[in-house]
Write an enzyme that holds these catalytic residues in place. Structure first.
Site: not given
Lengths: 287, 287, 287, 287, 287, 287
Positions: D186, D69, D32, D29
């Site tokens: 996530d 985000g 941003g 992951k």
């Protein structure tokens, strides 16, 4: 124990031949006459089946091709249908064609499949009509539905040999309009052998092979090349009846088949003798 | 022609056996003694090679496993190295281990590979050290580098049989620290047969098989199941020297191997006789 | 943390090289001398094993080829066998041949397999006798069983690299009669590299590379093409002992190998330095 | 030369890790925020790309999952669109959804694909909408098009990793009516890791890992199991902002992922340090 | 029942077309205008999606290629960005390029993927940037990031069609430095069709096809070959706006695409009509 | 143009059905009566062939199974052979068996293969004797060679459907002794459908389906489950002649076939109507 040791020695003798022919595709033309003889002798077709299964088990890819002249004639007779001839060749009209299909697919093909499958689930009957195997064109309108092979689509044969089956092919073909025709089995065997890139093409006949002089039984030819064979035909030394088969041999080796054989199908286990012992039988044609 | 027809009949007799064993994996333990005999007779190892190649060619997957006790002893002797024993078992110190490797990999393994490959590029020598084939643990510190098999990683054997090769396995193994050990060849053959899910495990020995009463040469057992064999051992009727081999047979059939055989390797073509004729030889052990 | 960041940077530096060599087959000739040194230094062979395993893990196909001159001499000595020479070349009679097999297959090959397999089940020992890998012909009857490679059948090597194993090849070959011969390892490495279509052929030697003038240690050549190298040999500037290796390099790049390398095997991790850092070492030969 | 030898030693140090992780699927992951930092530092995203490509080249299957985000907020701002909130969570109406797609697929996804592909044709951008990858259901009607993952169809990811590509997944999903939703990145990373049966799930964050007491910077946890982590959350010792990520870690290891990692993405080459050196960084969660 | 029988007859009418096009790869250029229309009519894009899915289900391999001129302009407008022109062509500076990516990948590509996937998990969005699909070079420095295709790496498309997915390709490409460029969608469709060896290339436009005289609506050309089309362009009879599309058709058939089609995308189910009924629509270009 | 748009709409209507049945194996029993009708109407068999080919082309795996009662009777009549009956069932002696083979393999099978292959090389005739497809045991010695299926070996069918062929199966079977038997075609169709794990089993009959009360033509049942059907048979509401077919349906769905259908084969394109339009016809039986 003596006998047992001899047996072992004979098996061991086959070793180099099995090694040499492993993976080889062998197209075997089995004549209707041979089946007819089989009926009389009752075991000839079974011996043939054993040979073909053994070839399969030691890694060869045998493909059986058969006609059925005597069976067609017999069935026409039962239906009271008189054969007609043009220039000595049988005319195949629509009704005869129906009888041909019944004789080849309903009788001869099934006897062969059945004899082979007594040894395991090996044989699959195939008609030249299946999946586009044989495309033909009419030879002569006066002969009716008699065809000459113009194209072979060997996929169905390849799929079967790849799956370790033994294809048993009846020699029917289809023209571009979808009309089924009868086709000469000797020619079909050669055409399929070429299309498969076969190592060997074998004609099981009722003669011991090709004679240098067909009136002299001591002149049997063991090996000959295509040119020599052609010269022999030109010279007139070959019996009339053998000429089509000989032409097919010459065509096949010209088309890439490595060896063509004319064997005496009346000899028990002729295929095993030819392929797995030092005692080769019959005549072998090379390019 | 008589002889030729007999040959063909014997080949045809093999048909059902070839069909039955097609695709079967057969692990064959070939003893160092047999090679030694071979030296004397000069052709025994060649006959063995012929048998193994024929098995391969008719579709079986033979895997050869060998030890080399006599060869190890002979080589130690040449190096002037005295064997030591603990409770009657030979101690394998570091120097002996070096000699074991030379005898097994540099001599015995190569003689077998060489004899087989005279028939074609079939055999590949393999050590139990290769690609993690045999993992072992030390049996008894007093014996030095003598190991018992704890795990088999049969990938390298599978890859070879899948590619139609004949693996010839020398019975060395590696412990978790990477130290090479000598391993009993009878036990390795059984362990590999189990790991491969083999149909057959064959011990080629220098006796005709197992006797119901080893002092009575007429009491040779042709077939016996594992329970019966176990009872026989318990009863004390079996010669001391055969017990490890018999234990391996019992273990192997318990571990999934379908049949274990004890054959007389001194008989020419013993494998062909057992597998491809009605005249089975030796003793067969069933689960 | 500083140190950790440096480590990461060095790994990242390897990125373009790993990408470039992914899937490449690399034949590495590891000399008997190098093993001999290894014995002394005790870790050189282990460093070599690490390099080869790392190459395998990042997607290269390393193939190790080895001779074993010093080991053969040492073993002859232990057997009290005197070497004979013809024109300065060692005669390999039948007894010597037995010793060669024991030294190469029972000693050198096993040391390499063992060192590599401490990192996982990667290495498989192979003799040029296996599955027809190396066919040879006798070079000169006076030299006995010394062979020159006439054919390579790389199937067994391909099968192993495809299964992500590392073949370790001892340089024995078989002539058409089945007789084993000893073969020069430099020549075998080149022949196998050609037969595999290898990207790279690497000679690990005990010199830093090729010098433009071998008496001037500052004249080390970093890159040279085959023509330039040939001219250098013609000019007499190359030390006698390097000529066979250089000839093999020239042959290999002529035969399709993309690059041949002469590296200093005494340098720890010489292969990693050459392949995965900007600091190439030794001499690279291009077509 | 000193420096070269050090380089080689560091490469060799990576050997056991490369061997261990060969073939392992690792879902990473990438937040941003990390990209945002990257903009500032200009090279952070490039270092990340190098790490991912190196993992690919040494045989791992990295799969990148990203949100965005900050990019979404920035783009809303440019469009003069005011964010609305319900219970502190952003409402995603139809217009916002359009902006989300543009930010994730038109900006973030492309920056990652582009950075990776500077090293070769590896990366392929994927939306959770493609080929049924992510099926979701609306979390709460008041939040609009915000979805929770209900099913993962990982075929498209498998096809890409099998072809040695690096999938870069934007976290959009589709509900049963075909309506696209935004999904928490996530949670998506954990769901994809489970569906792929991944060995590892890695969260690259902007903290050094999980602290036993988040106010005490010396209490960083190096390894912890799921139960211990759960207890830690219950005890209130974990900072609020980390809880969703920690929950995803616990879920993932419960769902079959072997290890979950929380690493400091601000550290250059954090992935290489964690995977290929002895200097592991961050917190590792075990089942 | 009448109606049902008619339906069956129409399905049966499609039989020869389905047979003929089975396995054929068809590249379909879907214009931004068509989507724009779709917005108005609300179902045009859905009808297109149905056609493409049906093509996929009957065994064709459709590949969708799209641009998005109107959507780019609309988005620039929302950002208050003024288009600049050089010789009538729009300049694509860095900021415009960002908007292009958002419009193509965040809007148009997703509308197409979404419409198709309402019928099942078929569509996968692809950018020309993915896995090296499109390599370009800058056309003219004054135009900024506008590229011409120099190489196509169709692996990712092949993998998707082989897995029975429908690739939906946005026409972005990357130059050797890694810089993304906008590329003309008509040209990309032709280049991809050539690289895939496609049977058909289809342009869905907003005209009924090519007219022999574009002012005469009765002069629509049903079939024409490349030479004839070239002559038509030379003669000036073709409307200016069609010339680039016509050039792409001529290039594609020269490059091996068997047929290029210009169809009226405003016609419902234009693709089905053209491919599966006797009522072909539009203009077909042959080599 | 109206008509064209309607055509397109009907094709599009088929979309969800084609998607649903993609990859489904469908065993279709085609009765000898239907062929007989076909002779009269001259096109019924051709319409059937079109349906089967269309099913193949859209990705289904149709398998045709046929009997040939009327053809057998007609051929017996031509041979002047009188049928014998035991308890109302025809006795099949050796001579009758020969006629059965000729009628099924030489006539019916060939008509079907021929009709299908007018659309391409799809059909392959298969006998239940081929490659061990159908093993049977004699039902009742008084009936002669009438068999009940005891085992199905569907390999040859699988190979054909995998190669996108259409198997056309004649319902002959072989007992353990190798003797061929005639087998009821309804039962064979169900047994093959079970062995293949078919999604559907279809009986093409000359009635519109199953009636709740067979004297009330308005009581046709559209869908029924096996239990309901069983109850209906118990209640005596079903016509005697339908009971064997209904029993086969119940057996088949119990044996894992998902749906069994009884359709009116006299309706043109009955298969297309049932499978690809909203207007299903006949009765569907569910588990």
């Amino acid at each position: 124990m003596i006998e047992a040791l001899d047996k072992a020695a004979i098996l061991a003798e086959a070793l180099p031949y099995i090694r040499e022919f492993s993976g080889a595709t062998v197209v075997i033309k089995f004549g209707g006459n041979a089946i007819h003889d089989a009926k009389g002798q009752d075991t000839a077709i079974d011996l043939f089946a054993e040979d073909v299964v053994l070839m399969r088990l030691v890694g060869m890819n045998p493909v059986v091709v058969h006609g059925g002249g005597p069976q067609i004639s017999a069935l026409m007779d039962r239906f009271g249908k008189k054969p007609e001839f043009v220039d000595g060749l049988r005319v195949t009209d629509a009704e005869t064609m129906e009888i041909v299909r019944m004789a080849l697919l309903g009788q001869v093909n099934r006897e062969l499949v059945s004899a082979i499958n007594r040894h395991g689930p090996f044989a699959v009957g195939v008609s030249g009509e299946d999946a586009g195997l044989l495309t033909v064109q009419t030879r002569d309108p006066r002969l009716g539905f008699v065809g000459d092979v113009t194209a072979v689509r060997p996929d169905v044969i390849h799929d079967l040999t790849r799956n370790e089956c033994i294809p048993v092919v009846a020699t029917l073909g289809v023209d571009d309009s979808g009309q089924v025709h009868n086709v000469n089995a000797d020619a079909v065997a050669a055409a399929i052998a070429e299309a498969l890139g076969a190592e060997k093409l074998v004609y099981l006949t009722n003669v011991p092979g090709i004679y240098r002089d067909f009136s002299d039984k001591t002149s049997l030819i063991s090996e000959i090349d295509a040119a020599g064979l052609d010269a022999l035909v030109q010279s007139g030394a070959v019996s009339e009846g053998m000429i089509p088969k000989i032409r097919s041999c010459i065509d096949a080796v010209a088309g890439g088949v490595r060896r063509a054989h004319i064997l005496d199908g009346r000899l028990p286990h002729a295929l095993l003798l030819e392929f797995f012992t030092r005692s080769g039988v019959g005549t072998m044609v090379m390019p």
